[in-house]
Design a protein around this motif. Structure first.
Motif, PDB file in Angstrom:
ATOM      1  N   UNK A  29      35.383  41.044  41.596  1.00 33.40           N
ATOM      2  CA  UNK A  29      35.673  40.675  42.978  1.00 33.40           C
ATOM      3  C   UNK A  29      36.497  39.391  43.026  1.00 33.40           C
ATOM      4  N   UNK A  30      36.154  38.427  42.202  1.00 35.90           N
ATOM      5  CA  UNK A  30      36.920  37.177  42.153  1.00 35.90           C
ATOM      6  C   UNK A  30      38.352  37.447  41.717  1.00 35.90           C
ATOM      7  N   UNK A  31      38.524  38.339  40.752  1.00 32.06           N
ATOM      8  CA  UNK A  31      39.872  38.685  40.294  1.00 32.06           C
ATOM      9  C   UNK A  31      40.658  39.384  41.400  1.00 32.06           C
ATOM     10  N   UNK A  32      39.988  40.202  42.189  1.00 34.02           N
ATOM     11  CA  UNK A  32      40.663  40.891  43.297  1.00 34.02           C
ATOM     12  C   UNK A  32      41.090  39.891  44.369  1.00 34.02           C
ATOM     13  N   UNK A  33      40.216  38.938  44.697  1.00 37.15           N
ATOM     14  CA  UNK A  33      40.578  37.905  45.670  1.00 37.15           C
ATOM     15  C   UNK A  33      41.768  37.109  45.153  1.00 37.15           C
ATOM     16  N   UNK A  86      24.172  40.286  45.502  1.00 34.68           N
ATOM     17  CA  UNK A  86      25.588  40.627  45.342  1.00 34.68           C
ATOM     18  C   UNK A  86      26.303  40.556  46.689  1.00 34.68           C
ATOM     19  N   UNK A  87      25.658  41.044  47.730  1.00 34.47           N
ATOM     20  CA  UNK A  87      26.243  41.006  49.068  1.00 34.47           C
ATOM     21  C   UNK A  87      26.539  39.564  49.485  1.00 34.47           C
ATOM     22  N   UNK A  88      25.620  38.654  49.213  1.00 39.63           N
ATOM     23  CA  UNK A  88      25.823  37.246  49.551  1.00 39.63           C
ATOM     24  C   UNK A  88      27.020  36.665  48.806  1.00 39.63           C
ATOM     25  N   UNK A  93      33.103  35.348  48.728  1.00 39.08           N
ATOM     26  CA  UNK A  93      34.441  35.656  48.211  1.00 39.08           C
ATOM     27  C   UNK A  93      35.342  36.156  49.335  1.00 39.08           C
ATOM     28  N   UNK A  94      34.791  36.957  50.228  1.00 40.72           N
ATOM     29  CA  UNK A  94      35.577  37.449  51.364  1.00 40.72           C
ATOM     30  C   UNK A  94      35.988  36.303  52.276  1.00 40.72           C
ATOM     31  N   UNK A  99      40.147  32.829  54.487  1.00 36.09           N
ATOM     32  CA  UNK A  99      40.725  31.501  54.712  1.00 36.09           C
ATOM     33  C   UNK A  99      42.109  31.385  54.085  1.00 36.09           C
ATOM     34  N   UNK A 100      42.264  31.895  52.870  1.00 34.76           N
ATOM     35  CA  UNK A 100      43.563  31.849  52.203  1.00 34.76           C
ATOM     36  C   UNK A 100      44.618  32.622  52.977  1.00 34.76           C
ATOM     37  N   UNK A 101      44.248  33.786  53.477  1.00 37.51           N
ATOM     38  CA  UNK A 101      45.178  34.581  54.272  1.00 37.51           C
ATOM     39  C   UNK A 101      45.505  33.879  55.588  1.00 37.51           C
TER      40      UNK A 101
END
Length: 150
Positions: A29-33, A86-88, A93-94, A99-101
């Motif tokens: 997930x971190x790699x996807x972000x 995992x949800x937390x 990450x989301x 914020x980046x977007x």
């Protein structure tokens, strides 16, 4: 496997299988972000439409360049439905991605939320049927059409 590694695993040194799987999902997930944020155009074209289209194109290209990353990300989202921990972590990450977007597209949190939502839908369409998934031009034209309607 060497005997010392076997003892470490059986003693719980590496954690449970579920914990290891969860850690791998978080890393995915971190790699996807990171890939989403890396897809942001380096330049800031005077035309925000061109910036958005370039972003979509770079992101869609990454879907084809690293399908394993994006498939793992989709699996991770599914697993989060069954794991509060995992949800937390994924929620954090989301938020980072949102914020980046937002920062990249004018510091408007609503814009970041809309783009992030569109990314999720685009990813699912691309994973299921990449041939018929919308292109960068399709997405950009669709947003423009929505905004220009009375």
């Amino acid at each position: 496997m060497q005997p010392s590694t076997t003892r470490l695993r059986s003693s719980g040194y590496f954690g449970t299988r579920d914990k290891l799987l969860q850690q791998a999902m978080l890393e995915s997930s971190a790699a996807a972000v990171e890939q989403i944020l890396d897809s942001l155009p380096a330049d800031d074209p005077a035309d925000p439409t061109a910036r958005l289209e370039e972003f979509w194109q770079r992101l869609i290209t990454s879907f084809g360049d690293d399908p394993a990353l994006w498939q793992a990300n989709a699996e991770c989202l599914n697993q989060a439905l069954h794991s509060p921990e995992l949800r937390t972590e994924l929620a954090a990450a989301q938020e980072l991605a949102r914020r980046g977007l937002s920062e990249a597209f004018g510091n408007d949190s609503n814009v970041g939320a809309v783009i992030q939502t569109m990314i999720g839908g685009l990813l699912m369409q691309w994973l299921i049927d990449p041939v018929h998934a919308p292109s960068a031009a399709d997405l950009t034209a669709g947003v423009k059409a929505l905004l220009s309607r009375p």
